[in-house]
Each structure stands twice: as structure tokens, then as C-alpha cells.
Design a protein around this motif. Structure first.
Motif, mmCIF file in Angstrom:
data_model
loop_
_atom_site.group_PDB
_atom_site.id
_atom_site.type_symbol
_atom_site.label_atom_id
_atom_site.label_comp_id
_atom_site.label_asym_id
_atom_site.label_seq_id
_atom_site.Cartn_x
_atom_site.Cartn_y
_atom_site.Cartn_z
ATOM 1 N N GLU A 1 -4.563 20.905 8.276
ATOM 2 C CA GLU A 1 -5.687 20.517 7.412
ATOM 3 C C GLU A 1 -5.503 19.085 6.913
ATOM 4 O O GLU A 1 -6.425 18.269 6.952
ATOM 5 N N GLY A 2 -4.286 18.787 6.454
ATOM 6 C CA GLY A 2 -3.998 17.441 5.959
ATOM 7 C C GLY A 2 -4.077 16.409 7.062
ATOM 8 O O GLY A 2 -4.584 15.299 6.865
ATOM 9 N N ALA A 3 -3.588 16.765 8.246
ATOM 10 C CA ALA A 3 -3.605 15.826 9.371
ATOM 11 C C ALA A 3 -5.041 15.554 9.814
ATOM 12 O O ALA A 3 -5.387 14.422 10.172
ATOM 13 N N LEU A 4 -5.862 16.579 9.769
ATOM 14 C CA LEU A 4 -7.267 16.406 10.149
ATOM 15 C C LEU A 4 -7.981 15.502 9.139
ATOM 16 O O LEU A 4 -8.746 14.601 9.519
ATOM 17 N N ALA A 5 -7.707 15.729 7.870
ATOM 18 C CA ALA A 5 -8.302 14.875 6.827
ATOM 19 C C ALA A 5 -7.839 13.431 7.013
ATOM 20 O O ALA A 5 -8.635 12.489 6.898
ATOM 21 N N ALA A 6 -6.561 13.253 7.334
ATOM 22 C CA ALA A 6 -6.037 11.897 7.559
ATOM 23 C C ALA A 6 -6.724 11.260 8.768
ATOM 24 O O ALA A 6 -7.047 10.061 8.759
ATOM 25 N N SER A 7 -6.961 12.069 9.811
ATOM 26 C CA SER A 7 -7.633 11.553 11.015
ATOM 27 C C SER A 7 -9.035 11.060 10.691
ATOM 28 O O SER A 7 -9.451 9.988 11.131
ATOM 29 N N VAL A 8 -9.748 11.880 9.940
ATOM 30 C CA VAL A 8 -11.114 11.514 9.558
ATOM 31 C C VAL A 8 -11.088 10.237 8.712
ATOM 32 O O VAL A 8 -11.890 9.314 8.920
ATOM 33 N N ASP A 9 -10.151 10.165 7.787
ATOM 34 C CA ASP A 9 -10.056 8.967 6.931
ATOM 35 C C ASP A 9 -9.772 7.721 7.763
ATOM 36 O O ASP A 9 -10.339 6.655 7.520
ATOM 37 N N LEU A 10 -8.873 7.849 8.741
ATOM 38 C CA LEU A 10 -8.541 6.694 9.589
ATOM 39 C C LEU A 10 -9.761 6.260 10.398
ATOM 40 O O LEU A 10 -10.091 5.068 10.466
ATOM 41 N N PHE B 1 0.849 -1.190 0.000
ATOM 42 C CA PHE B 1 0.000 0.000 0.000
ATOM 43 C C PHE B 1 0.886 1.243 0.000
ATOM 44 O O PHE B 1 1.649 1.472 0.956
ATOM 45 N N ALA B 2 0.764 2.009 -1.062
ATOM 46 C CA ALA B 2 1.628 3.187 -1.217
ATOM 47 C C ALA B 2 0.988 4.384 -0.534
ATOM 48 O O ALA B 2 -0.193 4.672 -0.762
ATOM 49 N N GLY B 3 1.740 5.032 0.295
ATOM 50 C CA GLY B 3 1.237 6.238 0.963
ATOM 51 C C GLY B 3 1.804 6.338 2.355
ATOM 52 O O GLY B 3 2.414 5.390 2.860
ATOM 53 N N PRO B 4 1.616 7.494 2.988
ATOM 54 C CA PRO B 4 2.147 7.679 4.340
ATOM 55 C C PRO B 4 1.322 6.920 5.376
ATOM 56 O O PRO B 4 0.118 6.721 5.210
ATOM 57 N N SER B 5 1.978 6.504 6.441
ATOM 58 C CA SER B 5 1.245 6.008 7.607
ATOM 59 C C SER B 5 0.607 7.220 8.288
ATOM 60 O O SER B 5 0.939 8.376 7.969
ATOM 61 N N THR B 6 -0.273 6.965 9.240
ATOM 62 C CA THR B 6 -0.878 8.098 9.969
ATOM 63 C C THR B 6 0.226 8.899 10.660
ATOM 64 O O THR B 6 0.204 10.138 10.663
ATOM 65 N N TRP B 7 1.198 8.199 11.216
ATOM 66 C CA TRP B 7 2.335 8.876 11.873
ATOM 67 C C TRP B 7 3.026 9.814 10.880
ATOM 68 O O TRP B 7 3.304 10.973 11.198
ATOM 69 N N GLN B 8 3.274 9.321 9.688
ATOM 70 C CA GLN B 8 3.953 10.158 8.683
ATOM 71 C C GLN B 8 3.056 11.304 8.217
ATOM 72 O O GLN B 8 3.543 12.398 7.938
ATOM 73 N N ALA B 9 1.745 11.053 8.145
ATOM 74 C CA ALA B 9 0.833 12.112 7.688
ATOM 75 C C ALA B 9 0.824 13.299 8.648
ATOM 76 O O ALA B 9 0.490 14.419 8.267
ATOM 77 N N PHE B 10 1.185 13.036 9.907
ATOM 78 C CA PHE B 10 1.201 14.100 10.917
ATOM 79 C C PHE B 10 2.569 14.769 11.056
ATOM 80 O O PHE B 10 2.731 15.646 11.908
ATOM 81 N N ALA B 11 3.539 14.364 10.266
ATOM 82 C CA ALA B 11 4.901 14.899 10.447
ATOM 83 C C ALA B 11 4.943 16.434 10.395
ATOM 84 O O ALA B 11 5.598 17.060 11.242
ATOM 85 N N PRO B 12 4.232 17.076 9.465
ATOM 86 C CA PRO B 12 4.290 18.554 9.451
ATOM 87 C C PRO B 12 3.755 19.160 10.747
ATOM 88 O O PRO B 12 4.283 20.156 11.237
#
Ligand SMILES: Nc1ncnc2c1ncn2[C@@H]1O[C@H](COP(=O)(O)OP(=O)(O)OP(=O)(O)O)[C@@H](O)[C@H]1O
Ligand SMILES: [Mg+2]
Length: 285
Positions: A112-121, A92-103
Motif C-alpha cells: 500500500e505504501g509503495a503504491l502510494a509512493a509510486s503515485v506520488d512520484l 529533503f527529509a524522507g525516503p527515496s523511492t528505492w527506500q520506500a519500496f524496501a518492505p
């Protein structure tokens, strides 16, 4: 990480048929008797996991779970015996949730991106729960955010409600085990039974950890060095709710949604779907 075990010969044919020839192997991780490789060829990429020793039964169980869940585009092949077990899945190509929160952890503008990732998870967990399954080991590296949605990985302990729970389940990652589950495991109640509420606790703890870079509970405040404790000792602390929540507050509005999930009784916790709704209110702030 230790020296990797041999790549399972029986997995070569599957890797070559999906990825094409030649297949290049990259060692990803080797922990608790389970090794993971990323196998890449001209036509695709797969993940190969091989478990030996204590990892063999866990890997066999993961293969059985993936067959039973029946997710499309996931398990490609599996095999082995009680000494060495292996499975091949799509990579599966893409960041882990941990990586999505790096910024966010790095003070960059990534909320904004981290919140979207949270909702997706949370949505992925809600969908899993609505199908009658519980992941049982949610953690920052077990959600992969692909272009086609979140894929949950490491399903060794995933459990279908109503079936016999797996022997040997110890609540998933100890830092994220729900207090009531920690208590029942330490009380020796067998088999330890996962629950959607415990999954939601681990989900909130995962998001908290991703945002703060710290485990949800403030071990230092209680004078504890978690690395010096056995998992059972740590579970005893968690079960008794002796540990306060960590006070680091890099993202108060986000943490305000997660705090009650981590502090309330299991029966008062939201569902994963309700957590999606809660997180949506952060976006409006
Ligand atoms: N299908 C996959 N797609 C992308 N990455 C993967 C995949 N499977 C495994 N990985 C990567 O390999 C790492 C280890 O995989 P996994 O968590 O399944 O193994 P593990 O040895 O059981 O880990 P642990 O017990 O430490 O949680 C993952 O965190 C992820 O980075
Ligand atoms: Mg893992």
C-alpha cells in the motif's frame, strides 16, 4: 567512493546562515567528480554539492537548471567556476523511492505504501512535464518522498522543452535509458534530446527496479554481464531491443501496468499523468 574533495569554502556561509553554528558535515556520495555532503546545524539541514574536473560543468549546469525552474524551497546558493562549482540546496527529509519500496522487496507487507509512493512520484513527474520541463535522469534514488510531496533531485540534465539541449547528455542512467534515446545517442545525433516519453520510460523502469530489486532488462537471458560492457555497448543492446524484460515477478499486478510502458514504442507510451491512472487500478485489485 574515493577520498572526498575539500568542502567548498564559499558554501560555508550559506550553510551556517541556514543551519546555525556549529555545522556538522556528513559525506554522502562522491561519484563522477561530484561530491555531496549533508550539513546539519541546530536550525536546519542543507545539501552541498561540489563538482570538480568533469563534475564542475555538470554541477554548474544543475545550478543553472534550478535557477531556471525556480522551485521554491530548493536552491539556496551556488557559485564557483569551470574548475570547481558548488551549490547548496535544502535537504529533503524522507525516503527515496528505492527506500520506500524496501518492505516490498523484503517480502514484508508494504504494497500500500509503495503504491502510494509510486503515485506520488508519477504525479511529481507529471507536474514537471506540465511545466515544460523534463528531468532526464529519473532513477530510484532521485525522488525523495517528503511529508510535503516528492522532490526530484539531481537535475543536472533537466531540460526545458524548446531550448537548446545540453551538450554531453548521454541519456541518464544507462539501465533506464529509453530504446529510442539510446539509438539516437549511439547514432551520434547531437545534441541528444530528452523527451517526456523517455522520462516516462525511466519512470516505469525506476518503479520496476524498486519493486523487483533488479534492472528491468534481463541481461543474463541474453548472456550479457552489463558491468563488462561500455555504456555505448549497453545502449546498443537496449536500442536494438535485443534484451527481454526480466522475468522476476514479485508483484504481478503492479508490473502489469509497467510492462507495456517498457515494451511499447515511444509514441504508444502513456504520459506520467496516465501512468498515475494506471497505478490507481492496481489499488483496486
Ligand atoms: N537535497 C537533497 N536532499 C536529500 N538528499 C539529497 C539531496 N541532494 C542529494 N541527496 C543525497 O545525495 C545523493 C547524491 O546526490 P545526487 O544524486 O544529486 O548526486 P550525484 O553525485 O549527481 O549522483 P549520481 O550522478 O550518482 O546520480 C542522493 O542520492 C541523495 O541520497
Ligand atoms: Mg544522483
Amino acid at each position: 567512493m574515493g577520498e572526498f574533495p575539500p568542502f567548498p569554502a564559499a558554501a560555508v556561509a550559506t550553510a551556517e546562515s541556514v543551519c546555525g553554528i556549529p555545522v556538522e558535515l556528513k559525506e554522502i556520495s562522491y561519484r563522477r567528480g561530484a561530491a555531496v555532503w549533508k550539513a546539519t546545524g541546530p536550525e536546519g539541514t542543507v545539501a552541498v554539492k561540489a563538482g570538480d574536473g568533469e563534475g564542475a560543468a555538470v554541477t554548474q549546469r544543475e545550478a543553472a537548471v534550478l535557477k531556471a525552474i525556480g522551485w521554491p524551497d530548493y536552491l539556496l546558493a551556488s557559485g564557483g567556476d569551470e574548475d570547481v562549482a558548488w551549490l547548496v540546496t535544502h535537504w529533503f527529509a524522507g525516503p527515496s523511492t528505492w527506500q520506500a519500496f524496501a518492505p516490498v522487496r523484503g517480502d514484508a507487507d508494504g504494497k500500500e505504501g509503495a503504491l502510494a509512493a509510486s503515485v506520488d512520484l508519477c504525479r511529481a513527474v507529471a507536474v514537471l512535464h506540465s511545466s515544460g520541463w523534463i528531468h532526464s535522469d529519473l532513477q530510484p534514488s532521485h525522488g525523495i518522498h517528503t511529508d510535503h510531496g516528492v522532490r526530484l533531485i539531481d537535475c543536472s540534465w533537466s531540460w526545458r522543452e524548446g531550448t537548446e539541449p545540453a551538450a554531453g547528455f548521454r541519456g541518464g542512467l544507462t539501465h533506464l535509458v529509453a530504446p529510442e534515446l539510446a539509438a539516437s545517442i549511439n547514432a551520434g545525433i547531437q545534441p541528444a534530446t530528452p523527451s517526456t516519453a523517455a522520462d516516462v520510460y525511466a519512470l516505469a523502469g525506476t518503479l520496476w527496479t524498486c519493486a523487483t530489486g533488479r534492472w528491468p532488462l534481463d541481461y543474463a537471458a541474453a548472456g550479457i554481464e552489463p558491468g563488462r560492457l561500455t555504456p555505448a555497448e549497453l545502449r546498443a543492446q537496449i536500442a536494438d531491443r535485443r534484451l527481454p524484460l526480466d522475468t522476476a515477478a514479485p508483484w504481478p499486478a503492479f508490473q502489469d501496468i509497467l510492462r507495456p510502458v517498457l515494451l511499447d514504442r515511444a509514441s504508444d507510451r502513456p504520459t506520467a499523468a496516465e501512468l498515475v491512472e494506471g497505478l490507481a487500478t492496481v489499488a483496486k485489485c
